[in-house]
Design a protein around this motif. Structure first.
Motif, mmCIF file in Angstrom:
data_model
loop_
_atom_site.group_PDB
_atom_site.id
_atom_site.type_symbol
_atom_site.label_atom_id
_atom_site.label_comp_id
_atom_site.label_asym_id
_atom_site.label_seq_id
_atom_site.Cartn_x
_atom_site.Cartn_y
_atom_site.Cartn_z
ATOM 1 N N SER A 244 -21.916 8.223 29.342
ATOM 2 C CA SER A 244 -20.683 8.841 29.825
ATOM 3 C C SER A 244 -20.139 8.045 30.996
ATOM 4 C CB SER A 244 -20.931 10.295 30.242
ATOM 5 O OG SER A 244 -21.784 10.341 31.370
ATOM 6 N N ILE A 245 -18.943 8.419 31.419
ATOM 7 C CA ILE A 245 -18.347 7.809 32.599
ATOM 8 C C ILE A 245 -17.665 8.910 33.412
ATOM 9 C CG2 ILE A 245 -16.240 7.210 31.318
ATOM 10 C CD1 ILE A 245 -15.998 4.760 33.171
ATOM 11 N N VAL A 246 -17.833 8.844 34.713
ATOM 12 C CA VAL A 246 -17.215 9.806 35.616
ATOM 13 C C VAL A 246 -16.080 9.100 36.341
ATOM 14 C CG1 VAL A 246 -17.567 11.331 37.597
ATOM 15 C CG2 VAL A 246 -19.427 10.973 35.940
ATOM 16 N N PHE A 247 -14.908 9.711 36.353
ATOM 17 C CA PHE A 247 -13.800 9.098 37.060
ATOM 18 C C PHE A 247 -13.039 10.121 37.882
ATOM 19 C CE2 PHE A 247 -12.313 9.962 32.694
ATOM 20 C CZ PHE A 247 -11.191 10.745 32.923
ATOM 21 N N VAL A 248 -12.321 9.611 38.857
ATOM 22 C CA VAL A 248 -11.475 10.434 39.714
ATOM 23 C C VAL A 248 -10.054 10.328 39.193
ATOM 24 C CG1 VAL A 248 -10.594 10.812 42.051
ATOM 25 C CG2 VAL A 248 -12.964 10.065 41.702
ATOM 26 N N ASP A 249 -9.509 11.445 38.768
ATOM 27 C CA ASP A 249 -8.180 11.488 38.174
ATOM 28 C C ASP A 249 -7.141 11.678 39.272
ATOM 29 O OD1 ASP A 249 -5.890 11.880 36.726
ATOM 30 O OD2 ASP A 249 -6.826 13.146 35.203
ATOM 31 N N GLY A 250 -6.436 10.597 39.594
ATOM 32 C CA GLY A 250 -5.416 10.667 40.635
ATOM 33 C C GLY A 250 -4.250 11.546 40.271
ATOM 34 N N ARG A 251 -4.092 11.832 38.991
ATOM 35 C CA ARG A 251 -2.984 12.694 38.553
ATOM 36 C C ARG A 251 -3.291 14.157 38.795
ATOM 37 N NH1 ARG A 251 -3.212 11.018 32.475
ATOM 38 N NH2 ARG A 251 -5.345 11.657 32.997
ATOM 39 N N GLU A 252 -4.579 14.473 39.027
ATOM 40 C CA GLU A 252 -5.007 15.866 39.211
ATOM 41 C C GLU A 252 -5.618 16.054 40.595
ATOM 42 O OE1 GLU A 252 -4.488 18.237 37.089
ATOM 43 O OE2 GLU A 252 -3.692 16.985 35.462
ATOM 44 N N ALA A 253 -4.925 15.552 41.608
ATOM 45 C CA ALA A 253 -5.343 15.732 42.999
ATOM 46 C C ALA A 253 -6.779 15.274 43.246
ATOM 47 C CB ALA A 253 -5.190 17.200 43.408
ATOM 48 N N GLY A 254 -7.150 14.170 42.589
ATOM 49 C CA GLY A 254 -8.455 13.579 42.844
ATOM 50 C C GLY A 254 -9.618 14.303 42.216
ATOM 51 N N SER A 255 -9.386 15.091 41.184
ATOM 52 C CA SER A 255 -10.479 15.813 40.532
ATOM 53 C C SER A 255 -11.401 14.848 39.794
ATOM 54 C CB SER A 255 -9.917 16.839 39.553
ATOM 55 O OG SER A 255 -9.168 16.199 38.531
ATOM 56 N N ARG A 256 -12.702 15.157 39.783
ATOM 57 C CA ARG A 256 -13.699 14.336 39.089
ATOM 58 C C ARG A 256 -13.852 14.851 37.662
ATOM 59 N NH1 ARG A 256 -17.314 11.309 42.407
ATOM 60 N NH2 ARG A 256 -18.999 11.615 40.901
ATOM 61 N N VAL A 257 -13.814 13.919 36.723
ATOM 62 C CA VAL A 257 -13.909 14.257 35.304
ATOM 63 C C VAL A 257 -14.980 13.378 34.674
ATOM 64 C CG1 VAL A 257 -12.677 14.387 33.105
ATOM 65 C CG2 VAL A 257 -11.456 14.850 35.249
ATOM 66 N N GLU A 258 -15.784 13.961 33.816
ATOM 67 C CA GLU A 258 -16.790 13.193 33.076
ATOM 68 C C GLU A 258 -16.470 13.270 31.596
ATOM 69 O OE1 GLU A 258 -21.658 12.847 32.381
ATOM 70 O OE2 GLU A 258 -20.823 14.439 33.648
ATOM 71 N N ILE A 259 -16.436 12.131 30.935
ATOM 72 C CA ILE A 259 -16.193 12.098 29.494
ATOM 73 C C ILE A 259 -17.289 11.288 28.817
ATOM 74 C CG2 ILE A 259 -13.680 12.335 29.690
ATOM 75 C CD1 ILE A 259 -13.495 9.309 29.178
ATOM 76 N N PRO A 260 -17.594 11.600 27.562
ATOM 77 C CA PRO A 260 -18.592 10.803 26.832
ATOM 78 C C PRO A 260 -18.101 9.376 26.641
ATOM 79 C CG PRO A 260 -18.100 12.872 25.692
ATOM 80 C CD PRO A 260 -17.058 12.707 26.743
ATOM 81 N N SER A 261 -19.011 8.430 26.716
ATOM 82 C CA SER A 261 -18.677 7.027 26.448
ATOM 83 C C SER A 261 -19.849 6.373 25.743
ATOM 84 C CB SER A 261 -18.358 6.287 27.750
ATOM 85 O OG SER A 261 -18.071 4.917 27.481
ATOM 86 N N SER A 262 -19.658 6.107 24.474
ATOM 87 C CA SER A 262 -20.711 5.442 23.706
ATOM 88 C C SER A 262 -20.797 3.961 24.035
ATOM 89 C CB SER A 262 -20.449 5.636 22.207
ATOM 90 O OG SER A 262 -20.392 7.001 21.877
ATOM 91 N N LEU A 263 -19.689 3.416 24.546
ATOM 92 C CA LEU A 263 -19.648 1.997 24.908
ATOM 93 C C LEU A 263 -18.629 1.836 26.032
ATOM 94 C CD1 LEU A 263 -20.530 -0.933 24.328
ATOM 95 C CD2 LEU A 263 -18.708 -1.061 22.626
ATOM 96 N N THR A 264 -19.096 1.392 27.192
ATOM 97 C CA THR A 264 -18.210 1.188 28.340
ATOM 98 C C THR A 264 -18.087 -0.304 28.612
ATOM 99 O OG1 THR A 264 -18.911 3.287 29.332
ATOM 100 C CG2 THR A 264 -17.812 1.710 30.775
ATOM 101 N N ILE A 265 -16.852 -0.776 28.721
ATOM 102 C CA ILE A 265 -16.573 -2.189 28.972
ATOM 103 C C ILE A 265 -15.851 -2.300 30.305
ATOM 104 C CG2 ILE A 265 -15.432 -4.271 28.109
ATOM 105 C CD1 ILE A 265 -15.670 -2.972 25.288
ATOM 106 N N TRP A 266 -16.351 -3.150 31.176
ATOM 107 C CA TRP A 266 -15.892 -3.210 32.560
ATOM 108 C C TRP A 266 -15.009 -4.436 32.790
ATOM 109 C CZ3 TRP A 266 -16.614 0.543 36.157
ATOM 110 C CH2 TRP A 266 -16.319 0.243 37.490
ATOM 111 N N THR A 267 -13.696 -4.212 33.026
ATOM 112 C CA THR A 267 -12.770 -5.336 33.226
ATOM 113 C C THR A 267 -11.783 -5.121 34.380
ATOM 114 O OG1 THR A 267 -11.007 -4.527 31.747
ATOM 115 C CG2 THR A 267 -12.817 -5.743 30.725
ATOM 116 N N PRO A 268 -12.119 -4.320 35.409
ATOM 117 C CA PRO A 268 -11.097 -4.009 36.415
ATOM 118 C C PRO A 268 -10.793 -5.109 37.414
ATOM 119 C CG PRO A 268 -13.139 -2.954 37.033
ATOM 120 C CD PRO A 268 -13.375 -3.599 35.703
ATOM 121 N N GLY A 269 -11.614 -6.124 37.485
ATOM 122 C CA GLY A 269 -11.340 -7.178 38.450
ATOM 123 C C GLY A 269 -12.414 -8.243 38.466
#
Length: 435
Positions: A244-269
């Protein structure tokens, strides 16, 4: 008898390979010794890595053995990992070879993935900074999609209703490219759209491709939506877990959301390659070495930097050379001309380097291409052919070591800009006639 100067190039990527080839063509072996150092025995077309991830390119199609490229040149190749550069002693320490002394040094070692200190990112996410990375993604994705399709009946309806997500963190050129490629792989793997694995991009920016022309951004978003790629903006990864991956949703006042992730690919920088250079030189917060308008380090006039590891800064602090293969090649051609003029004619460079992005093409999978050609948006076959033209121009440039008509695409002057358009048109026509 005075010994001839030695120039060492660290890195055989787009910038390093281009520079070595062009210098060899311009300066005779009696006037300069050129040594090329790289950890791998091949030159890699890294801009094709996302297509390897999608299964649309084989690794051998994106790698060219360095000995084949330099067999008719005076370039000496050393395969080794660089451990340290002692700039005050003009010495390079290699992992499995003797130390090298240099008179001039060009650092073109590229960049590595930046994880921003996010917990679990390095452990559980895959990166895409090489063809090997692309192959790893393809193998993982193929296995995942194979499992998704197990147990389906003849109509393609699966018994397992669990949603499987492929999550790409980062919406830059690499992120959108691999998202498009994996969406195509997903589409080709099954006949049941309702049972396919979901591909999504999460990005901290307000849009994908920040800094790109808004016309390109709009077209890319449309293409990805047609491929059923979800795009979640203003969202920052907070933690990557095994499934899974946990992220902070800036659209929802910084709420933390966890979603399933069978494969996570990291390309942010990215960050500059971890090179131990002593005494230290100025670097950006991302570890890129700061250079002046002539591609030199500010501390050592005999050390130059090119490509992703380099950073040209304006007085405001803004970086003016984005980490793009096209920019790296343009830098290399510029520096080769500057060094040759200095050694042959004793002329110091009069012109500063100016990045040239008159042709910028993005690949979003197997058949989707979009970009700018002299500020005109091109898509479909024209964009695909322009992309092919750029690659052929690069390969022709390093094979010949010359500024051929085709490689004018990497120069930044009005004549070159005009010629690039003409030659792409001719190239397009020739490809069409061959069909």
């Amino acid at each position: 008898m005075k010994s001839k100067p030695r120039l060492v190039v660290l890195g055989a990527g787009y910038a390093g390979m281009t520079l070595a080839a062009h210098l060899d063509n311009k300066i005779s072996k009696e006037d300069m010794q050129i040594i090329l150092v790289d950890a791998n025995p091949y030159h890699e077309l890294i801009q094709e890595a996302h297509l390897v991830a999608g299964g649309f390119r084989k690794p051998k199609e994106t790698r060219i053995p360095i000995p084949d490229l330099i067999k008719d040149t005076n370039i000496q190749f050393i395969q080794s990992v660089v451990k340290k550069v002692k700039a005050d002693k003009n010495k390079i320490i290699l992992e499995n070879s003797a130390d090298i002394k240099y008179d001039y040094l060009v650092v073109a070692l590229g960049a590595s993935t930046k994880f921003f200190g996010i917990r679990g990112a390095m452990e559980y996410a895959l990166t895409l900074r090489s063809v090997d990375d692309g192959l790893t993604i393809y193998n993982k994705a193929s296995k995942l999609l194979s499992k998704s399709n197990q147990g389906k009946n003849k109509h393609g309806i699966g018994k397992d209703k669990e949603t499987k997500n492929i999550v790409i963190v980062g919406g830059g050129a690499t992120g959108v490219g691999v998202a498009g490629a994996l969406a195509d792989l997903n589409h080709n793997s099954s006949s049941s759209s309702s049972e396919k694995t979901k591909v999504m991009i999460i990005t901290a920016s307000s849009t994908v491709l920040p800094g790109f022309d808004t016309r390109i951004i709009d077209e890319v978003v449309q293409i990805l939506h047609k491929k059923s790629v979800s795009i979640i903006t203003r969202t920052t990864a907070a933690e990557v877990r095994k499934d899974s991956i946990v992220f902070v949703d800036g659209r929802e006042a910084g709420s933390r959301v966890e979603i399933p992730s069978s494969l996570t690919i990291w390309t942010p920088g990215i960050k500059g390659c971890d090179l131990l250079l002593e005494p230290q030189v100025e670097k950006t917060n991302n570890g890129r070495i700061v250079i002046n308008d002539y591609c030199q380090t500010n501390e050592y006039p005999n050390i130059f930097c090119l490509g992703d590891i380099s950073a040209m800064k304006e007085p405001s602090g803004k970086i003016t050379n984005p980490p793009l293969g096209h920019i790296a090649i343009s830098q290399a051609i510029y520096l080769a001309e500057s060094i040759a003029d200095y050694f042959i004619h004793n002329i110091k460079p009069a012109q500063k380097f100016q990045s040239n992005v008159n042709v910028r093409i993005l690949s979003l999978g197997l058949n989707d291409y979009i970009g700018l050609l002299n500020n005109i948006v091109v898509t479909g076959d024209i964009a695909r052919i322009a992309k092919g033209f750029k690659q052929e121009a690069h390969l022709e440039s390093i094979s010949s070591g010359e500024i051929t008509f085709a490689s004018k695409i990497y120069k930044n002057d009005p004549v070159s800009n005009l010629l690039s358009s003409v030659f792409i048109a001719v190239f397009s026509l020739s490809k069409t006639l061959k069909k």
